[in-house]
Design a protein around this motif. Structure first.
Motif, PDB file in Angstrom:
ATOM      1  N   MET A   1     -36.510 107.530  27.999  1.00  0.00           N
ATOM      2  CA  MET A   1     -36.426 106.690  28.668  1.00  0.00           C
ATOM      3  C   MET A   1     -37.393 105.559  28.501  1.00  0.00           C
ATOM      4  N   ASN A   2     -37.057 104.508  28.392  1.00  0.00           N
ATOM      5  CA  ASN A   2     -38.007 103.355  28.268  1.00  0.00           C
ATOM      6  C   ASN A   2     -37.547 102.087  29.219  1.00  0.00           C
ATOM      7  N   ILE A   3     -38.465 101.787  30.027  1.00  0.00           N
ATOM      8  CA  ILE A   3     -38.351 100.443  30.928  1.00  0.00           C
ATOM      9  C   ILE A   3     -39.441  99.809  30.420  1.00  0.00           C
ATOM     10  N   ASN A   4     -39.105  98.545  29.916  1.00  0.00           N
ATOM     11  CA  ASN A   4     -40.224  97.764  29.428  1.00  0.00           C
ATOM     12  C   ASN A   4     -39.997  96.176  30.109  1.00  0.00           C
ATOM     13  N   ASN A   5     -41.314  95.835  30.424  1.00  0.00           N
ATOM     14  CA  ASN A   5     -41.521  94.370  31.046  1.00  0.00           C
ATOM     15  C   ASN A   5     -40.764  94.065  32.171  1.00  0.00           C
ATOM     16  N   ILE A   6     -40.924  94.992  33.370  1.00  0.00           N
ATOM     17  CA  ILE A   6     -40.604  94.794  34.420  1.00  0.00           C
ATOM     18  C   ILE A   6     -41.354  94.396  35.453  1.00  0.00           C
ATOM     19  N   ASN A   7     -41.178  93.429  36.274  1.00  0.00           N
ATOM     20  CA  ASN A   7     -41.953  92.842  37.216  1.00  0.00           C
ATOM     21  C   ASN A   7     -42.356  93.977  38.189  1.00  0.00           C
TER      22      ASN A   7
END
Length: 443
Positions: free
Chosen positions: A131-137
């Motif tokens: 799992m990758n979640i990138n550049n979330i505020n």
């Protein structure tokens, strides 16, 4: 085989910490000359000229995960009388571009053995979830995870949001061969060809998303575009390894050894080098999902944020509040292609020290792809035939320092690349653990 998932996509970081997951596999162990099957993960050339007649892996598990949004104190968890609450007790570091990552890697029945004096083969089975979640505020994430239960207004501007969850199995055939063997110089090469079986994927992407939250009216106003998709028949509540799709992948690697004192008395059961350099590229390839659903949502709207707590997941929230255009496409999910470089130096006797770098070849904002986090690891070790002890020290992407310990005792290996730093740090951002059981047949 099934893996259960919480279905608020952006809240999957809770799974990472709850299971103590962390993004390289078997940190510290793979540089051991007696690592066997595990060493093939980072460089397939290790299958040749090993210290084994054969190595048989029964079951090994490695998990790696974390975030630059959360910082936790393991001592606070251990000493907590009423239990540790991530939402209230964890330290938070919200930015305009936070990241979350998980890598779970299970090595199933696998083996390697010498085929001839100049070649060796191996067979590797794995099950992997990334799992990758990138550049979330970070502020948006915090309010979303808390169902916008906030008394304060806030604005956000988010660029290049991307996220991919992918689960797959792989069967790999490994071949390694001697290339050069002179008095002082030795070179070998290896490759792994992989048959991939994809279990499913979720992906999210937004090049630009801006908005504000009005606490008094509990409304969320947004502007921009968001793409959300799933592979065919993907169940948001579990990933099922029964209906699989196909793909192909490969690893390739080389290892050079400088051997200044090689004599006829040194055989395959001995390490002969003063130093060695290994380089490899892993996870070249992709899984192709037919009839995947990709929906593009127009996010120019004002919605009632209080309804989020009644929604089952982010997909339902998007469908019920925004206008979307759905397309059915053939979608490729790329593997987490990475470059690995290892320098291993023989200090004296049974003492070695290695420096290993792992660098993702996938950009952070790439859609339909996973990636590892970049890291550099210095690992001193005591290495013998039946026992090895190592203590890796790493610098990991997003500024996290990790210090771990591990050991190999005959058929058993156990360790963590971050256990010491997790215990002494007041705010750790990554964690990992691994263990395995094998049948080693030494030279």
């Amino acid at each position: 085989m099934k893996i259960q998932f919480s279905t608020k996509l952006l809240c999957l970081f809770i799974l990472a910490y709850a299971l103590n997951l962390n993004a390289q596999s078997y940190v510290g162990n793979t540089v051991d000359n007696y690592a066997g099957i595990q060493s093939l993960i980072s460089n397939p050339s290790n299958v040749f000229d090993s210290r084994f007649k054969a190595d048989i892996n029964l079951l090994s598990v490695s998990a790696f995960g974390g975030s630059d949004y959360f910082g936790i104190s393991v001592s606070d968890i251990i000493n907590s009388d009423e239990g540790f609450d991530f939402e209230t007790d964890a330290e938070k570091f919200p930015t305009d571009a936070n990241h979350f990552f998980v890598n779970a890697d299970i090595l199933g029945p696998s083996f390697m053995f010498n085929l001839s004096p100049k070649s060796s083969v191996g067979f590797v089975t794995r099950v992997r979830t990334l799992m990758n979640i990138n550049n979330i505020n970070g502020e948006l994430f915090e309010n979303f995870s808390e169902d916008f239960d906030s008394d304060e207004d806030f604005n956000f501007n988010q660029e290049n949001l991307s996220g991919t969850i992918h689960a797959w199995a792989e069967i790999g055939l490994v071949y390694g061969r001697q290339i050069v063997n002179t008095e002082k110089h030795f070179l070998k090469a290896g490759a792994t060809l992989k048959y991939l079986q994809g279990a499913g994927s979720i992906y999210i992407n937004s090049p630009n998303l801006t908005g504000n939250y009005d606490a008094a009216n509990e409304t969320l106003t947004t502007t921009g575009q968001l793409i959300y998709g799933t592979s065919e028949d993907f169940d948001n509540d579990d990933i099922n390894f029964e209906n699989l799709t196909q793909g192909f992948g490969a690893d390739i690697g080389f290892t050079y050894e400088f051997r200044p004192t090689t004599t006829d008395s040194l055989t395959r059961k001995h390490n002969k080098y003063k130093f060695k350099i290994g380089a490899s590229i892993t996870d070249i390839g992709s899984v192709n999902y037919k009839d995947a659903s990709v929906t593009t949502y127009n996010m120019n709207a004002t919605v009632d944020a209080s309804t989020l707590e009644d929604e089952e997941d982010i997909e339902a929230f998007l469908e019920n509040n925004y206008t979307g255009t759905e397309s059915i496409v053939n979608q490729k999910i790329k593997l987490p292609t990475a470059f690995h470089l290892l320098v291993d130096y023989h200090l004296a006797g049974k003492l070695y020290v290695s420096l290993q770098g792992n660098m993702s070849l996938v950009k952070d904002n790439s859609m339909f792809a996973n990636s590892i986090i970049n890291s550099a690891t210095l690992s001193p070790r005591l290495e013998t035939k039946w026992f090895s002890l190592y203590s890796p020290v790493s610098m990991r992407q997003y500024g996290d320092f990790a210090w771990g310990a591990g050991m190999r005792l005959g058929p058993l290996m156990v360790g963590s690349g971050s256990i010491i730093s997790n215990l002494i740090s007041e705010s750790t951002k990554t964690t990992d653990i691994y263990l395995g059981l094998k049948i080693p047949l030494y030279q």
